[in-house]
Design a protein around this motif. Structure first.
Motif, mmCIF file in Angstrom:
data_model
loop_
_atom_site.group_PDB
_atom_site.id
_atom_site.type_symbol
_atom_site.label_atom_id
_atom_site.label_comp_id
_atom_site.label_asym_id
_atom_site.label_seq_id
_atom_site.Cartn_x
_atom_site.Cartn_y
_atom_site.Cartn_z
ATOM 1 N N VAL A 293 0.845 -1.202 0.000
ATOM 2 C CA VAL A 293 0.000 0.000 0.000
ATOM 3 C C VAL A 293 0.880 1.252 0.000
ATOM 4 N N LEU A 294 1.875 1.261 0.865
ATOM 5 C CA LEU A 294 2.703 2.463 1.026
ATOM 6 C C LEU A 294 3.548 2.736 -0.216
ATOM 7 N N ASP A 295 3.956 1.684 -0.903
ATOM 8 C CA ASP A 295 4.823 1.852 -2.076
ATOM 9 C C ASP A 295 4.074 2.354 -3.298
ATOM 10 N N SER A 296 2.758 2.125 -3.353
ATOM 11 C CA SER A 296 2.073 2.422 -4.616
ATOM 12 C C SER A 296 0.806 3.248 -4.419
ATOM 13 N N SER A 297 0.715 4.004 -3.332
ATOM 14 C CA SER A 297 -0.533 4.717 -3.049
ATOM 15 C C SER A 297 -0.761 5.916 -3.974
ATOM 16 N N ASP A 298 -1.993 6.067 -4.428
ATOM 17 C CA ASP A 298 -2.397 7.241 -5.207
ATOM 18 C C ASP A 298 -3.047 8.303 -4.319
ATOM 19 N N ALA A 299 -2.869 8.197 -3.022
ATOM 20 C CA ALA A 299 -3.576 9.086 -2.088
ATOM 21 C C ALA A 299 -3.239 10.561 -2.315
ATOM 22 N N ALA A 300 -1.989 10.876 -2.673
ATOM 23 C CA ALA A 300 -1.609 12.285 -2.855
ATOM 24 C C ALA A 300 -2.403 12.888 -4.016
ATOM 25 N N ALA A 301 -2.548 12.140 -5.099
ATOM 26 C CA ALA A 301 -3.294 12.632 -6.268
ATOM 27 C C ALA A 301 -4.780 12.799 -5.932
ATOM 28 N N ILE A 302 -5.313 11.875 -5.171
ATOM 29 C CA ILE A 302 -6.736 11.964 -4.795
ATOM 30 C C ILE A 302 -6.959 13.189 -3.896
ATOM 31 N N ALA A 303 -6.054 13.401 -2.960
ATOM 32 C CA ALA A 303 -6.176 14.566 -2.062
ATOM 33 C C ALA A 303 -6.179 15.854 -2.881
ATOM 34 N N ALA B 109 -25.223 7.800 -3.654
ATOM 35 C CA ALA B 109 -24.571 9.101 -3.483
ATOM 36 C C ALA B 109 -24.094 9.635 -4.835
ATOM 37 N N GLN B 110 -23.581 8.732 -5.649
ATOM 38 C CA GLN B 110 -23.062 9.120 -6.967
ATOM 39 C C GLN B 110 -24.189 9.693 -7.837
ATOM 40 N N THR B 111 -25.374 9.084 -7.744
ATOM 41 C CA THR B 111 -26.541 9.562 -8.497
ATOM 42 C C THR B 111 -26.863 11.007 -8.124
ATOM 43 N N ARG B 112 -26.561 11.404 -6.862
ATOM 44 C CA ARG B 112 -26.798 12.795 -6.421
ATOM 45 C C ARG B 112 -25.592 13.680 -6.722
ATOM 46 N N GLY B 113 -24.673 13.180 -7.520
ATOM 47 C CA GLY B 113 -23.563 14.007 -7.987
ATOM 48 C C GLY B 113 -22.256 13.846 -7.246
ATOM 49 N N ALA B 114 -22.240 13.083 -6.138
ATOM 50 C CA ALA B 114 -21.004 12.965 -5.358
ATOM 51 C C ALA B 114 -19.983 12.082 -6.076
ATOM 52 N N PRO B 115 -18.746 12.543 -6.150
ATOM 53 C CA PRO B 115 -17.705 11.644 -6.656
ATOM 54 C C PRO B 115 -17.455 10.523 -5.643
ATOM 55 N N VAL B 116 -17.306 9.307 -6.119
ATOM 56 C CA VAL B 116 -17.063 8.168 -5.234
ATOM 57 C C VAL B 116 -15.632 7.664 -5.420
ATOM 58 N N VAL B 117 -14.924 7.549 -4.305
ATOM 59 C CA VAL B 117 -13.582 6.961 -4.311
ATOM 60 C C VAL B 117 -13.699 5.585 -3.658
ATOM 61 N N ALA B 118 -13.477 4.542 -4.430
ATOM 62 C CA ALA B 118 -13.571 3.182 -3.885
ATOM 63 C C ALA B 118 -12.225 2.767 -3.320
ATOM 64 N N VAL B 119 -12.234 2.295 -2.082
ATOM 65 C CA VAL B 119 -11.010 1.772 -1.477
ATOM 66 C C VAL B 119 -11.179 0.256 -1.430
ATOM 67 N N CYS B 120 -10.496 -0.444 -2.320
ATOM 68 C CA CYS B 120 -10.738 -1.886 -2.508
ATOM 69 C C CYS B 120 -9.663 -2.484 -3.405
ATOM 70 N N PRO B 121 -9.615 -3.808 -3.495
ATOM 71 C CA PRO B 121 -8.631 -4.425 -4.387
ATOM 72 C C PRO B 121 -8.902 -4.100 -5.860
ATOM 73 N N ASP B 122 -7.882 -4.244 -6.692
ATOM 74 C CA ASP B 122 -7.979 -3.944 -8.128
ATOM 75 C C ASP B 122 -9.103 -4.704 -8.821
ATOM 76 N N ALA C 18 -6.158 1.516 -4.257
ATOM 77 C CA ALA C 18 -6.017 0.055 -4.276
ATOM 78 C C ALA C 18 -5.458 -0.498 -2.973
ATOM 79 N N ILE C 19 -5.996 -1.631 -2.574
ATOM 80 C CA ILE C 19 -5.420 -2.394 -1.459
ATOM 81 C C ILE C 19 -5.235 -3.841 -1.918
ATOM 82 N N PRO C 20 -4.224 -4.535 -1.381
ATOM 83 C CA PRO C 20 -4.069 -5.945 -1.724
ATOM 84 C C PRO C 20 -5.262 -6.752 -1.211
ATOM 85 N N ASP C 21 -5.565 -7.822 -1.913
ATOM 86 C CA ASP C 21 -6.635 -8.720 -1.503
ATOM 87 C C ASP C 21 -6.188 -9.440 -0.226
#
Ligand code: F6R
Length: 360
Positions: free
Chosen positions: A202-212, A289-302, A315-318
């Protein structure tokens, strides 16, 4: 010191593979599947009828994580806010185990609840980071999480270690209580041993900075999860508000439609945590929530079905469903960190907060 990191919080987030390896070292006996935690003799928890967890803040989220897991393993338990305990504690007797979860071992609210439980005749145990702390001295038993010192006011590595140690402890309580190991213990123990490498991933490949960065001008940040994803949603929101000073809230995903949906707009990103426990329902709630316009960020395996539906993906490992939420939590720690960094907040010392709250 902080070494190569700009803040202690980021250093401590990155310490998690090591601090967790330290926590589990020598404690898991994969050969004897009755023993998920070698700190306690076999049979230690044979006569525990029910468990009450008491804690505050982030430690309360770890306690809730443990309590939900214990219920899922078939033992009656409840997680209580320590600061509410004096007005609303359920009755205890000598078959009740009261577990005080406290990083510092010095939180006044938690110590008060521990003392009340002791006075009422309950058996007590503390899960703490500090050997020699008041909680460790006063409880009948102690389980140390061995996370090392945490300097950042926002708890990160200690939450992860608390939640994993509570997961193991609860498996032990269920095994002792029921006379046989919980059904999935055999697959859980190797997954616990793989947690340090999964955290590295998780720490080596996180996209969290871009999402923030992508959502940095939002009005409010929502976190939703179901089952073991629920305490992670609460923790994601607490961390976010604590260090960014932005409004954030965590909900059980099924609760969105019972009120909070009224707040949902394109300015309220929804982080949806998938842990493998009724994920199809969480996905449906995220889509509402998405139907009401909210962007959804899924935290889950690929490979997860949510990836195709969500606007963004962390992304998180399975892994085992008992642990997936803790990997998701690390992604959320990083989102909070980067969001606070973009706002130039004093990340290690948020305004109005102290590391150890020793007043009622
Ligand atoms: C949040 C945080 C606090 C503590 C709470 C309990 O990041 O650190 O919410 O978790 O004050 O502290 P302990 O665990 O020391 O009892």
């Amino acid at each position: 010191g902080k070494g190569e990191y700009d803040h202690f919080m980021l250093k401590e987030i990155h310490e998690q593979p090591t601090s967790l390896a330290q926590a589990i070292e020598g404690r898991i006996d994969t050969r004897n599947d009755r023993i998920a935690l070698s700190d306690f003799e076999p049979g230690t928890f044979d006569d525990v009828e029910s468990v009450q967890f008491v804690a505050c803040g982030t430690s309360y989220h770890a306690a809730l994580y443990g309590s939900l897991g214990l219920n899922q393993a078939g033992v009656r338990s409840t997680a209580l806010l320590a600061n509410e305990y004096s007005v609303s504690a359920p009755p205890v007797d000598d078959d009740t185990l009261v577990i005080a979860v406290t990083q510092s071992g010095e939180t006044a609210d938690t110590l008060n609840a521990l003392r009340q439980a002791t006075a009422e005749g309950a058996r007590t145990l503390t899960v703490t980071n500090v050997v020699g702390s008041t909680a460790a001295r006063e409880a009948d038993d102690a389980l140390f999480i061995r996370a090392g010192p945490e300097i950042g006011v926002a708890a990160t590595k200690t939450f992860s270690s608390q939640a994993v140690m509570l997961t193991l402890l609860c498996q032990r309580i269920a095994a002792d209580r029921q006379g046989e190991p919980p059904a999935d213990l055999e697959s859980l123990l190797p997954a616990v041993e793989s947690m340090p490498s999964a955290l590295d991933e998780v720490l080596d490949s996180s996209d969290a900075a871009a999402i923030a960065r992508q959502y940095d001008d939002s009005q409010s940040y929502f976190f939703i999860g179901r089952g073991l994803g629920f305490p992670v949603a609460l923790e994601g929101a607490l961390k976010f508000k604590e260090i960014t000073y932005e409004h954030a809230e965590g909900f059980a995903s099924g609760e969105l439609k019972h009120g909070p949906l009224a707040l949902v707009t394109p300015d309220t990103p929804v982080f949806a945590i998938f842990t493998g426990q009724e994920d199809e329902k969480t996905l449906k709630n995220a889509e509402e929530a998405q139907t009401r316009g909210a962007p959804v960020v899924a935290v889950c395996p690929d490979e997860h079905a949510a990836v195709a539906v969500a606007d963004e993906h962390l992304a998180i490992p399975d892994t085992n469903a008992k642990l997936a939420g803790l990997l998701a939590n690390v992604q959320l720690q990083l989102v909070s960190y980067h969001a606070a960094d973009l706002l130039d907040r004093p990340i290690d010392k948020p305004r109005n907060l102290a590391k150890s709250v020793t007043v009622e």
